[in-house]
Design a protein around this motif. Structure first.
Motif, short mmCIF file in Angstrom:
data_model
loop_
_atom_site.label_atom_id
_atom_site.label_comp_id
_atom_site.label_asym_id
_atom_site.label_seq_id
_atom_site.Cartn_x
_atom_site.Cartn_y
_atom_site.Cartn_z
N THR A 1 27.24 13.31 -34.86
CA THR A 1 26.76 12.61 -33.60
C THR A 1 26.31 11.68 -33.78
OG1 THR A 1 25.05 14.32 -34.18
CG2 THR A 1 26.65 14.89 -32.67
N GLN A 2 25.52 10.91 -32.32
CA GLN A 2 24.36 9.04 -33.02
C GLN A 2 23.14 10.65 -33.03
OE1 GLN A 2 24.52 8.10 -28.68
NE2 GLN A 2 25.85 6.50 -28.56
N GLN A 3 23.07 11.79 -32.98
CA GLN A 3 21.97 11.72 -33.46
C GLN A 3 21.90 11.94 -34.67
OE1 GLN A 3 18.77 13.22 -31.29
NE2 GLN A 3 17.94 13.20 -34.10
N GLU A 4 23.51 12.40 -35.30
CA GLU A 4 23.24 12.68 -36.85
C GLU A 4 22.67 11.21 -37.66
OE1 GLU A 4 25.78 16.59 -37.41
OE2 GLU A 4 26.83 14.80 -36.62
N ILE A 5 23.50 10.51 -37.08
CA ILE A 5 23.19 9.08 -37.67
C ILE A 5 21.89 8.94 -37.72
CG2 ILE A 5 23.74 6.66 -37.55
CD1 ILE A 5 26.46 8.53 -38.21
N ALA A 6 21.12 8.95 -36.38
CA ALA A 6 19.43 8.57 -35.92
C ALA A 6 18.97 9.42 -37.11
CB ALA A 6 19.11 8.88 -35.15
N ASP A 7 19.20 10.52 -37.22
CA ASP A 7 18.61 11.76 -38.32
C ASP A 7 18.90 10.84 -39.52
OD1 ASP A 7 18.03 13.18 -36.59
OD2 ASP A 7 19.72 14.52 -37.30
N ILE A 8 19.94 10.19 -40.31
CA ILE A 8 20.03 9.97 -41.22
C ILE A 8 19.87 8.34 -41.87
CG2 ILE A 8 22.25 8.67 -42.87
CD1 ILE A 8 23.71 11.02 -41.68
N THR A 9 19.41 7.60 -40.41
CA THR A 9 19.36 6.02 -40.92
C THR A 9 17.84 6.10 -40.40
OG1 THR A 9 19.81 5.79 -38.27
CG2 THR A 9 21.20 5.49 -40.29
N GLY A 10 17.79 7.07 -39.65
CA GLY A 10 15.64 6.15 -38.89
C GLY A 10 15.97 5.78 -37.73
N ILE A 11 17.09 5.56 -37.10
CA ILE A 11 17.73 4.41 -35.97
C ILE A 11 17.40 5.76 -34.54
CG2 ILE A 11 19.00 3.44 -34.82
CD1 ILE A 11 20.02 2.21 -37.61
N LYS A 12 16.70 5.22 -34.25
CA LYS A 12 16.16 6.21 -32.21
C LYS A 12 17.92 5.53 -32.02
CE LYS A 12 11.66 4.11 -31.39
NZ LYS A 12 10.85 3.86 -30.12
N PRO A 13 17.90 7.31 -31.09
CA PRO A 13 19.27 7.68 -30.65
C PRO A 13 19.19 6.47 -29.56
CG PRO A 13 18.47 8.95 -31.21
CD PRO A 13 17.20 8.51 -31.43
N SER A 14 18.29 6.29 -28.90
CA SER A 14 18.18 5.54 -27.88
C SER A 14 19.16 3.98 -27.99
CB SER A 14 17.98 5.08 -26.80
OG SER A 14 15.95 4.85 -28.00
N ASN A 15 18.61 3.52 -29.46
CA ASN A 15 19.26 2.07 -29.72
C ASN A 15 21.38 2.12 -30.89
OD1 ASN A 15 17.02 1.12 -29.20
ND2 ASN A 15 16.32 1.02 -31.15
N LEU A 16 21.01 3.54 -30.81
CA LEU A 16 22.81 3.50 -31.60
C LEU A 16 22.88 3.39 -29.82
CD1 LEU A 16 22.10 6.77 -34.11
CD2 LEU A 16 22.66 4.30 -34.56
N ALA A 17 22.87 4.53 -28.91
CA ALA A 17 23.98 4.71 -27.70
C ALA A 17 23.95 2.83 -27.35
CB ALA A 17 23.50 5.38 -26.78
N ARG A 18 22.58 1.58 -27.25
CA ARG A 18 23.03 0.14 -26.43
C ARG A 18 23.71 -0.25 -27.08
NH1 ARG A 18 17.10 0.42 -26.64
NH2 ARG A 18 16.77 1.75 -25.15
N PHE A 19 23.58 0.20 -28.73
CA PHE A 19 24.66 -1.16 -29.24
C PHE A 19 25.85 -0.36 -29.46
CE2 PHE A 19 23.97 0.82 -33.79
CZ PHE A 19 25.13 0.68 -34.24
N GLU A 20 25.99 0.42 -29.49
CA GLU A 20 27.69 1.78 -29.24
C GLU A 20 28.05 0.80 -28.16
OE1 GLU A 20 27.74 5.48 -30.09
OE2 GLU A 20 27.63 5.41 -32.49
N THR A 21 27.05 0.83 -26.62
CA THR A 21 28.16 0.29 -25.72
C THR A 21 27.81 -0.60 -25.65
OG1 THR A 21 26.03 0.88 -24.67
CG2 THR A 21 27.68 2.92 -24.30
#
Length: 95
Positions: free
Chosen positions: A47-67
């Motif tokens: 999930t995006q949350q798992e990637i966020a937990d591993i990387t320290g990147i905010k889930p909202s930022n992950l969602a923005r660049f994934e979309t």
């Protein structure tokens, strides 16, 4: 003075066209890279949350660049790929 202003205007127009062209190319290449990363994340059932937990990147930022709402930096892409157990290779090529 008139020559200076004419040259300045010409440079500004040239820069504007160049910037638009480069942005279009970069966004196209990034969107393909991001699409591949998202596919890999799904393949690994992460999930995006798992990637966020591993990387320290905010889930909202992950969602923005994934979309496609934001172009990630190279550092963010590297963190994301590392979280997937992958790496990024960069090549400098002729057009």
């Amino acid at each position: 003075m008139k020559e200076y202003l004419t040259e300045k205007e010409f440079r500004e127009k040239r820069l504007e066209v160049y910037t638009e062209k480069i942005q279009e190319q970069v966004l196209g290449k990034f969107s393909e890279t991001i699409r591949l990363l998202v596919e890999e994340r799904h393949r690994q059932k992460m999930t995006q949350q798992e990637i966020a937990d591993i990387t320290g990147i905010k889930p909202s930022n992950l969602a923005r660049f994934e979309t496609g709402g934001r172009v990630p930096t190279l550092v963010v892409l590297e963190k994301y790929t590392n979280a997937l157990g992958k790496h990024i290779e960069i090549k400098i090529c002729d057009d």
